[in-house]
Design an enzyme around this catalytic site. Sequence first.
Site, PDB file in Angstrom:
ATOM      1  CB  THR A  37      33.201  28.512  50.137  1.00  0.00           C
ATOM      2  OG1 THR A  37      33.371  29.538  49.137  1.00  0.00           O
ATOM      3  CG2 THR A  37      33.219  27.127  49.482  1.00  0.00           C
ATOM      4  CB  ALA A  84      37.918  27.419  41.763  1.00  0.00           C
ATOM      5  CB  THR A 126      43.726  31.643  36.342  1.00  0.00           C
ATOM      6  OG1 THR A 126      44.658  32.683  36.632  1.00  0.00           O
ATOM      7  CG2 THR A 126      44.274  30.361  36.962  1.00  0.00           C
ATOM      8  CG  ASP A 127      46.641  35.593  34.173  1.00  0.00           C
ATOM      9  OD1 ASP A 127      46.341  35.127  35.293  1.00  0.00           O
ATOM     10  OD2 ASP A 127      46.762  36.820  33.966  1.00  0.00           O
ATOM     11  CD  GLU A 128      47.004  33.973  39.649  1.00  0.00           C
ATOM     12  OE1 GLU A 128      47.625  33.404  40.553  1.00  0.00           O
ATOM     13  OE2 GLU A 128      46.143  34.845  39.853  1.00  0.00           O
ATOM     14  CE1 TYR A 152      42.802  29.904  41.846  1.00  0.00           C
ATOM     15  CE2 TYR A 152      44.508  31.373  40.985  1.00  0.00           C
ATOM     16  CZ  TYR A 152      43.219  30.861  40.926  1.00  0.00           C
ATOM     17  OH  TYR A 152      42.344  31.299  39.955  1.00  0.00           O
ATOM     18  CB  ALA A 154      50.176  24.047  41.594  1.00  0.00           C
ATOM     19  CE  LYS A 156      41.097  27.655  38.072  1.00  0.00           C
ATOM     20  NZ  LYS A 156      39.628  27.389  38.142  1.00  0.00           N
ATOM     21  CE  LYS A 191      40.743  36.272  44.616  1.00  0.00           C
ATOM     22  NZ  LYS A 191      39.411  35.819  44.605  1.00  0.00           N
ATOM     23  N   PRO A 207      47.444  47.973  52.189  1.00  0.00           N
ATOM     24  CG  PRO A 207      46.728  45.825  52.839  1.00  0.00           C
ATOM     25  CD  PRO A 207      46.222  47.193  52.498  1.00  0.00           C
ATOM     26  NE  ARG A 216      49.209  39.451  39.718  1.00  0.00           N
ATOM     27  CZ  ARG A 216      50.501  39.244  39.990  1.00  0.00           C
ATOM     28  NH1 ARG A 216      51.450  39.769  39.211  1.00  0.00           N
ATOM     29  NH2 ARG A 216      50.863  38.509  41.021  1.00  0.00           N
ATOM     30  NE  ARG A 275      49.954  36.855  46.917  1.00  0.00           N
ATOM     31  CZ  ARG A 275      49.027  37.183  46.000  1.00  0.00           C
ATOM     32  NH1 ARG A 275      49.302  37.062  44.715  1.00  0.00           N
ATOM     33  NH2 ARG A 275      47.837  37.619  46.351  1.00  0.00           N
TER      34      ARG A 275
HETATM   35  P1  NAD Z   1      35.089  33.340  43.896  1.00  0.00           P
HETATM   36  O1  NAD Z   1      36.028  32.879  44.958  1.00  0.00           O
HETATM   37  O2  NAD Z   1      34.459  34.683  43.982  1.00  0.00           O
HETATM   38  O3  NAD Z   1      33.890  32.287  43.734  1.00  0.00           O
HETATM   39  C1  NAD Z   1      34.082  30.907  43.768  1.00  0.00           C
HETATM   40  C2  NAD Z   1      32.719  30.261  43.955  1.00  0.00           C
HETATM   41  O4  NAD Z   1      32.909  28.836  43.952  1.00  0.00           O
HETATM   42  C3  NAD Z   1      32.049  30.609  45.287  1.00  0.00           C
HETATM   43  O5  NAD Z   1      30.688  30.920  45.062  1.00  0.00           O
HETATM   44  C4  NAD Z   1      32.193  29.332  46.104  1.00  0.00           C
HETATM   45  O6  NAD Z   1      31.141  29.142  47.051  1.00  0.00           O
HETATM   46  C5  NAD Z   1      32.166  28.264  45.014  1.00  0.00           C
HETATM   47  N1  NAD Z   1      32.828  27.018  45.409  1.00  0.00           N
HETATM   48  C6  NAD Z   1      34.059  26.863  45.963  1.00  0.00           C
HETATM   49  N2  NAD Z   1      34.300  25.555  46.191  1.00  0.00           N
HETATM   50  C7  NAD Z   1      33.206  24.875  45.774  1.00  0.00           C
HETATM   51  C8  NAD Z   1      32.858  23.506  45.746  1.00  0.00           C
HETATM   52  N3  NAD Z   1      33.686  22.565  46.219  1.00  0.00           N
HETATM   53  N4  NAD Z   1      31.658  23.152  45.238  1.00  0.00           N
HETATM   54  C9  NAD Z   1      30.799  24.091  44.760  1.00  0.00           C
HETATM   55  N5  NAD Z   1      31.070  25.409  44.781  1.00  0.00           N
HETATM   56  C10 NAD Z   1      32.264  25.794  45.280  1.00  0.00           C
HETATM   57  O7  NAD Z   1      35.908  33.169  42.541  1.00  0.00           O
HETATM   58  P2  NAD Z   1      35.866  34.023  41.200  1.00  0.00           P
HETATM   59  O8  NAD Z   1      36.811  35.144  41.322  1.00  0.00           O
HETATM   60  O9  NAD Z   1      34.466  34.271  40.825  1.00  0.00           O
HETATM   61  O10 NAD Z   1      36.510  32.971  40.201  1.00  0.00           O
HETATM   62  C11 NAD Z   1      35.698  32.043  39.496  1.00  0.00           C
HETATM   63  C12 NAD Z   1      36.590  31.155  38.642  1.00  0.00           C
HETATM   64  O11 NAD Z   1      37.341  31.956  37.754  1.00  0.00           O
HETATM   65  C13 NAD Z   1      37.594  30.355  39.459  1.00  0.00           C
HETATM   66  O12 NAD Z   1      37.674  29.063  38.864  1.00  0.00           O
HETATM   67  C14 NAD Z   1      38.899  31.108  39.281  1.00  0.00           C
HETATM   68  O13 NAD Z   1      40.003  30.228  39.346  1.00  0.00           O
HETATM   69  C15 NAD Z   1      38.732  31.665  37.875  1.00  0.00           C
HETATM   70  N6  NAD Z   1      39.448  32.917  37.608  1.00  0.00           N
HETATM   71  C16 NAD Z   1      39.309  34.000  38.442  1.00  0.00           C
HETATM   72  C17 NAD Z   1      39.968  35.187  38.126  1.00  0.00           C
HETATM   73  C18 NAD Z   1      39.819  36.413  39.002  1.00  0.00           C
HETATM   74  O14 NAD Z   1      40.496  37.410  38.757  1.00  0.00           O
HETATM   75  N7  NAD Z   1      38.949  36.421  39.999  1.00  0.00           N
HETATM   76  C19 NAD Z   1      40.776  35.273  36.989  1.00  0.00           C
HETATM   77  C20 NAD Z   1      40.879  34.155  36.144  1.00  0.00           C
HETATM   78  C21 NAD Z   1      40.204  32.987  36.461  1.00  0.00           C
HETATM   79  P1  TYD Z   2      45.205  39.439  43.871  1.00  0.00           P
HETATM   80  O1  TYD Z   2      44.011  40.314  43.719  1.00  0.00           O
HETATM   81  O2  TYD Z   2      45.311  38.569  45.078  1.00  0.00           O
HETATM   82  O3  TYD Z   2      45.311  38.577  42.530  1.00  0.00           O
HETATM   83  P2  TYD Z   2      46.518  37.605  42.023  1.00  0.00           P
HETATM   84  O4  TYD Z   2      47.526  37.425  43.054  1.00  0.00           O
HETATM   85  O5  TYD Z   2      45.752  36.353  41.769  1.00  0.00           O
HETATM   86  O6  TYD Z   2      47.041  38.265  40.792  1.00  0.00           O
HETATM   87  O7  TYD Z   2      46.496  40.359  43.834  1.00  0.00           O
HETATM   88  C1  TYD Z   2      46.795  41.177  42.707  1.00  0.00           C
HETATM   89  C2  TYD Z   2      48.164  41.792  42.942  1.00  0.00           C
HETATM   90  O8  TYD Z   2      48.077  42.669  44.071  1.00  0.00           O
HETATM   91  C3  TYD Z   2      49.238  40.775  43.287  1.00  0.00           C
HETATM   92  O9  TYD Z   2      50.466  41.181  42.711  1.00  0.00           O
HETATM   93  C4  TYD Z   2      49.338  40.850  44.801  1.00  0.00           C
HETATM   94  C5  TYD Z   2      48.994  42.292  45.113  1.00  0.00           C
HETATM   95  N1  TYD Z   2      48.317  42.544  46.402  1.00  0.00           N
HETATM   96  C6  TYD Z   2      48.813  43.514  47.280  1.00  0.00           C
HETATM   97  O10 TYD Z   2      49.828  44.169  47.003  1.00  0.00           O
HETATM   98  N2  TYD Z   2      48.161  43.717  48.462  1.00  0.00           N
HETATM   99  C7  TYD Z   2      47.054  43.018  48.817  1.00  0.00           C
HETATM  100  O11 TYD Z   2      46.504  43.227  49.928  1.00  0.00           O
HETATM  101  C8  TYD Z   2      46.534  42.040  47.896  1.00  0.00           C
HETATM  102  C9  TYD Z   2      45.307  41.239  48.231  1.00  0.00           C
HETATM  103  C10 TYD Z   2      47.202  41.846  46.691  1.00  0.00           C
END
Ligand code: NAD
Ligand code: TYD
Length: 342
Positions: A37, A84, A126-128, A152, A154, A156, A191, A207, A216, A275
């Site tokens: 994706t 995901a 995720t903790d969310e 998101y 919900a 997960k 992010k 922003p 966080r 948000r």
């Molecule tokens: P990311 O968005 O960077 O990567 C997601 C990957 O999944 C991408 O490579 C995408 O192409 C692939 N993907 C999406 N839909 C797909 C599908 N239908 N079939 C096959 N592949 C698909 O995400 P990330 O930050 O690396 O997160 C990975 C996992 O960890 C997720 O499940 C997320 O919920 C979980 N997670 C992330 C965080 C964080 O802070 N990023 C924290 C806790 C848990």
């Molecule tokens: P994010 O990285 O989207 O993770 P999550 O919402 O899953 O925790 O955001 C982290 C925190 O930063 C969240 O409180 C939302 C805030 N945020 C901003 O203030 N500005 C931004 O542009 C983004 C992407 C996030």
Amino acid sequence: MKLIVTGGAGFIGSNFIRLLLEKPDDHLKLLNLDKLTYAGNLDNLTDVSEDSRYTFVKGDIADILEMRKIFEQFEPDALINFAAESHVDRSIEDAAPFIRANIQGTQVLLDCAMAFGTKRFLQISTDEVYGSLSESDPAFTEKNPVVPNSPYAASKASADHLVLAYHHTYDMDVVVTRCSNNYGPYQFPEKLIPLMIHNALTDKPLPVYGDGRNIRDWIYVKDHCTALHEVLVRGEAGRVYNIGGDQEFRNIEVVKAILSIVGKPESLIKFVKDRPGHDFRYAMDNSRITGELGWEPSVTFEEGLEQTISWYLSKKDWVKKVISGEYREYFDRMYGDRLSAN
Ligand code: NAD
Ligand code: TYD
């Protein structure tokens, strides 16, 4: 061991694959299964793509026919599901892709794992899913109720329930990990941390949603990956493990720390419209994983942030490629009105 890693071309998945391939394990065969994706990027893995233990297959985890074929051919011993849709703001714009990838995709993988005798299923969550804490609440434990707030979260939470239901109903060997906010190399700049690093380096506004007081818990991605390896190998079937960095900060503190490291002025900060439904605070109690598996986080936020910024500075070509096309449209759609309203 034959291991399928879904979502291995994303941020955490690619860091996890690199960690596994760094280990001298001749018995490992690793299949990276990813739909590619907007968030999936094979450039995240160019340094390991020639490893003979590694294969990539493009596929959608929600497509049962495709998945059956892959399971039939590869016959995995274990699967780790990172795949995901992962960004809260995108889920607020449109929940549909989250339901398909995160819920339906998990169900398809569970059914294939059951049909083809996959011995272990590790679900990355995720903790969310625990909802939001106030300033004075104790950190989330695995016993907290699952009360997600964003589409998101919900989706997960729903996947977690399915995974645990397959253990309860069919005695499948599953484990669920719930982690706090990751940061580090190869994170897509939608992010908070990579977006702020990129904007600071290019003198664009930073922003900050609302008043920036939201909290966080931050974990360096490599610490998350070492925890996942422990859980994959030694976690108890049917169990949930929280993983956190023990590093809580307000968003505004994170943004100011980035500006200070890159030597840019705080006048770049712009407070923008909040948000919708913005969770106030996440915090993780790690005592189960530290007590039972002996894992603990090793990188402080200060060290991790320095390393992450150095990485983005050294990978200008990677950044240039990922911020073209879809990312520009996304940024304009998500931030255009917010930034022009100030
Ligand atoms: P990311 O968005 O960077 O990567 C997601 C990957 O999944 C991408 O490579 C995408 O192409 C692939 N993907 C999406 N839909 C797909 C599908 N239908 N079939 C096959 N592949 C698909 O995400 P990330 O930050 O690396 O997160 C990975 C996992 O960890 C997720 O499940 C997320 O919920 C979980 N997670 C992330 C965080 C964080 O802070 N990023 C924290 C806790 C848990
Ligand atoms: P994010 O990285 O989207 O993770 P999550 O919402 O899953 O925790 O955001 C982290 C925190 O930063 C969240 O409180 C939302 C805030 N945020 C901003 O203030 N500005 C931004 O542009 C983004 C992407 C996030």
